[in-house]
Design a protein around this motif. Structure first.
Motif, PDB file in Angstrom:
ATOM      1  N   GLN B  45       0.842  -1.195   0.000  1.00 59.54           N
ATOM      2  CA  GLN B  45       0.000   0.000   0.000  1.00 59.54           C
ATOM      3  C   GLN B  45       0.871   1.236   0.000  1.00 59.54           C
ATOM      4  O   GLN B  45       1.866   1.310   0.728  1.00 59.54           O
ATOM      5  CB  GLN B  45      -0.908   0.018   1.230  1.00 59.54           C
ATOM      6  N   LEU B  46       0.484   2.217  -0.781  1.00 66.39           N
ATOM      7  CA  LEU B  46       1.213   3.477  -0.843  1.00 66.39           C
ATOM      8  C   LEU B  46       1.134   4.185   0.501  1.00 66.39           C
ATOM      9  O   LEU B  46       0.058   4.318   1.085  1.00 66.39           O
ATOM     10  CB  LEU B  46       0.600   4.376  -1.917  1.00 66.39           C
ATOM     11  N   ILE B  47       2.284   4.634   1.017  1.00 66.24           N
ATOM     12  CA  ILE B  47       2.272   5.385   2.272  1.00 66.24           C
ATOM     13  C   ILE B  47       2.686   6.836   2.070  1.00 66.24           C
ATOM     14  O   ILE B  47       2.233   7.723   2.803  1.00 66.24           O
ATOM     15  CB  ILE B  47       3.162   4.723   3.345  1.00 66.24           C
ATOM     16  N   ILE B  48       3.508   7.098   1.101  1.00 68.77           N
ATOM     17  CA  ILE B  48       3.928   8.462   0.820  1.00 68.77           C
ATOM     18  C   ILE B  48       4.613   8.485  -0.536  1.00 68.77           C
ATOM     19  O   ILE B  48       5.160   7.459  -0.975  1.00 68.77           O
ATOM     20  CB  ILE B  48       4.868   9.002   1.925  1.00 68.77           C
ATOM     21  N   ASP B  49       4.561   9.605  -1.214  1.00 69.30           N
ATOM     22  CA  ASP B  49       5.263   9.728  -2.482  1.00 69.30           C
ATOM     23  C   ASP B  49       5.802  11.141  -2.624  1.00 69.30           C
ATOM     24  O   ASP B  49       5.397  12.058  -1.900  1.00 69.30           O
ATOM     25  CB  ASP B  49       4.384   9.347  -3.677  1.00 69.30           C
ATOM     26  N   ILE B  50       6.730  11.291  -3.536  1.00 69.05           N
ATOM     27  CA  ILE B  50       7.326  12.606  -3.773  1.00 69.05           C
ATOM     28  C   ILE B  50       7.620  12.755  -5.253  1.00 69.05           C
ATOM     29  O   ILE B  50       7.963  11.770  -5.915  1.00 69.05           O
ATOM     30  CB  ILE B  50       8.604  12.786  -2.907  1.00 69.05           C
ATOM     31  N   ARG B  51       7.478  13.973  -5.732  1.00 69.91           N
ATOM     32  CA  ARG B  51       7.816  14.245  -7.127  1.00 69.91           C
ATOM     33  C   ARG B  51       9.079  15.090  -7.165  1.00 69.91           C
ATOM     34  O   ARG B  51       9.450  15.710  -6.176  1.00 69.91           O
ATOM     35  CB  ARG B  51       6.646  14.913  -7.836  1.00 69.91           C
ATOM     36  N   SER B  52       9.698  15.130  -8.318  1.00 67.94           N
ATOM     37  CA  SER B  52      11.051  15.689  -8.391  1.00 67.94           C
ATOM     38  C   SER B  52      11.099  17.197  -8.233  1.00 67.94           C
ATOM     39  O   SER B  52      12.178  17.765  -8.142  1.00 67.94           O
ATOM     40  CB  SER B  52      11.718  15.295  -9.711  1.00 67.94           C
ATOM     41  N   ASN B  53       9.957  17.846  -8.155  1.00 67.91           N
ATOM     42  CA  ASN B  53       9.980  19.299  -7.976  1.00 67.91           C
ATOM     43  C   ASN B  53      10.035  19.713  -6.498  1.00 67.91           C
ATOM     44  O   ASN B  53      10.023  20.903  -6.187  1.00 67.91           O
ATOM     45  CB  ASN B  53       8.768  19.942  -8.661  1.00 67.91           C
ATOM     46  N   VAL B  54      10.071  18.726  -5.595  1.00 72.01           N
ATOM     47  CA  VAL B  54      10.213  19.028  -4.164  1.00 72.01           C
ATOM     48  C   VAL B  54      11.342  18.187  -3.588  1.00 72.01           C
ATOM     49  O   VAL B  54      11.686  17.141  -4.130  1.00 72.01           O
ATOM     50  CB  VAL B  54       8.909  18.779  -3.380  1.00 72.01           C
ATOM     51  N   GLY B  55      11.918  18.662  -2.483  1.00 71.88           N
ATOM     52  CA  GLY B  55      13.027  17.938  -1.891  1.00 71.88           C
ATOM     53  C   GLY B  55      12.639  17.112  -0.675  1.00 71.88           C
ATOM     54  O   GLY B  55      13.368  16.191  -0.312  1.00 71.88           O
ATOM     55  N   GLU B  56      11.494  17.446  -0.074  1.00 74.84           N
ATOM     56  CA  GLU B  56      11.092  16.732   1.130  1.00 74.84           C
ATOM     57  C   GLU B  56       9.582  16.794   1.278  1.00 74.84           C
ATOM     58  O   GLU B  56       8.942  17.780   0.892  1.00 74.84           O
ATOM     59  CB  GLU B  56      11.756  17.354   2.366  1.00 74.84           C
ATOM     60  N   LYS B  57       9.037  15.740   1.845  1.00 78.00           N
ATOM     61  CA  LYS B  57       7.599  15.702   2.094  1.00 78.00           C
ATOM     62  C   LYS B  57       7.366  14.945   3.389  1.00 78.00           C
ATOM     63  O   LYS B  57       8.025  13.925   3.629  1.00 78.00           O
ATOM     64  CB  LYS B  57       6.888  15.008   0.934  1.00 78.00           C
ATOM     65  N   LYS B  58       6.467  15.455   4.212  1.00 70.44           N
ATOM     66  CA  LYS B  58       6.201  14.821   5.515  1.00 70.44           C
ATOM     67  C   LYS B  58       4.735  14.482   5.653  1.00 70.44           C
ATOM     68  O   LYS B  58       3.863  15.198   5.157  1.00 70.44           O
ATOM     69  CB  LYS B  58       6.590  15.778   6.647  1.00 70.44           C
ATOM     70  N   ASP B  59       4.470  13.402   6.377  1.00 67.36           N
ATOM     71  CA  ASP B  59       3.102  13.037   6.725  1.00 67.36           C
ATOM     72  C   ASP B  59       3.158  12.380   8.093  1.00 67.36           C
ATOM     73  O   ASP B  59       3.479  11.202   8.216  1.00 67.36           O
ATOM     74  CB  ASP B  59       2.508  12.085   5.681  1.00 67.36           C
ATOM     75  N   GLN B  60       2.914  13.165   9.100  1.00 68.35           N
ATOM     76  CA  GLN B  60       2.949  12.722  10.490  1.00 68.35           C
ATOM     77  C   GLN B  60       4.332  12.157  10.816  1.00 68.35           C
ATOM     78  O   GLN B  60       5.314  12.892  10.789  1.00 68.35           O
ATOM     79  CB  GLN B  60       1.813  11.722  10.753  1.00 68.35           C
ATOM     80  N   ARG B  61       4.432  10.848  11.086  1.00 69.44           N
ATOM     81  CA  ARG B  61       5.725  10.291  11.507  1.00 69.44           C
ATOM     82  C   ARG B  61       6.611   9.860  10.330  1.00 69.44           C
ATOM     83  O   ARG B  61       7.744   9.395  10.545  1.00 69.44           O
ATOM     84  CB  ARG B  61       5.498   9.085  12.431  1.00 69.44           C
TER      85      ARG B  61
END
Lengths: 113, 112
Positions: B45-61
């Motif tokens: 199951q997908l828990i988090i994803d990021i695209r190349s236009n950002v350097g960091e992404k957070k979702d709670q822990r």
């Protein structure tokens, strides 16, 4: 609920049997996939269909035969399998092939005896 | 084609500690990097994803960082809990008709 349903969840078949795995997605996606998951290769891509057309066959033996009658349904026909084919077979779908999240079904556990 | 390598293959941490899983990719055109969690007997199951236009992404822990220059991205889980125990897969996609390529998976065990 995942939106991608697979049947059967468990299957035991002999090496001379013919059986099929079924996958249905209710997400309106255009791409569907079969993956094989085993201890040796955690997520091994087998086949890809995009708009019902097969776009990828990852050197899969001919004893595995996919069928995609429409964008919502995908089958994997199994014939004269080997014990080493025992694995979890995961179906997945995505809106398209390009840079999208793919959504997996619960998988079909296959045991070949 | 794209090649994704994931390390470590197994990781054991004490409850409450942080866990970091790293992936490298080969295709500089890759622009989408999801992380999947697979609990025992369940589907990924997908828990988090990021695209190349950002350097960091957070979702709670959980957080994901991306270094495009070095072509690597990492999953960070803070304050780990026993329910974080699972196999985690990273993936990369060059987009434009190309599919996700998955890493080999990391089995995370959180000891209570």
């Amino acid at each position: 609920e995942t939106g991608v349903t697979q049947t059967p969840r468990h299957l035991v078949m002999g090496m001379t049997n013919k059986k099929s795995l079924k996958c249905e997605q209710h997400l309106g996606h255009n791409a569907m996939y079969w993956y094989k998951q085993s201890a040796k290769k955690p997520l091994e891509l087998m086949f890809v269909y995009n708009f019902k057309e097969q776009t990828e066959n990852n050197s899969v033996p001919s004893r595995f035969s996919p069928e995609c009658p429409n964008s919502s349904h995908l089958f994997l026909h199994l014939h004269t399998l080997q014990p080493e084919d025992s694995a979890l077979y995961l179906c997945a779908s995505s809106p398209s092939l390009s840079g999208n999240t793919i959504y997996f079904g619960e998988g079909s556990w296959l045991t070949v005896v | 084609g794209e090649n994704v390598e994931q390390h470590p293959s197994t990781l054991s941490v004490q409850e409450g500690d942080s866990a970091v899983i790293k992936c490298t990719y080969s295709d500089s055109a890759s622009n989408y990097f999801p992380w999947y969690k697979q609990e025992l007997g369940k589907r990924p199951q997908l828990i988090i994803d990021i695209r190349s236009n950002v350097g960091e992404k957070k979702d709670q822990r959980i957080a994901v960082t991306l270094n495009k220059t070095a072509k690597h991205f990492s999953l960070h889980i803070t304050e780990t809990q026993p329910e974080d125990s699972a196999v985690y897969f990273c993936a990369a996609s060059p987009g434009a008709g190309n599919m996700l390529t998955f890493g080999g998976g990391t089995r995370l065990m959180v000891k209570p």
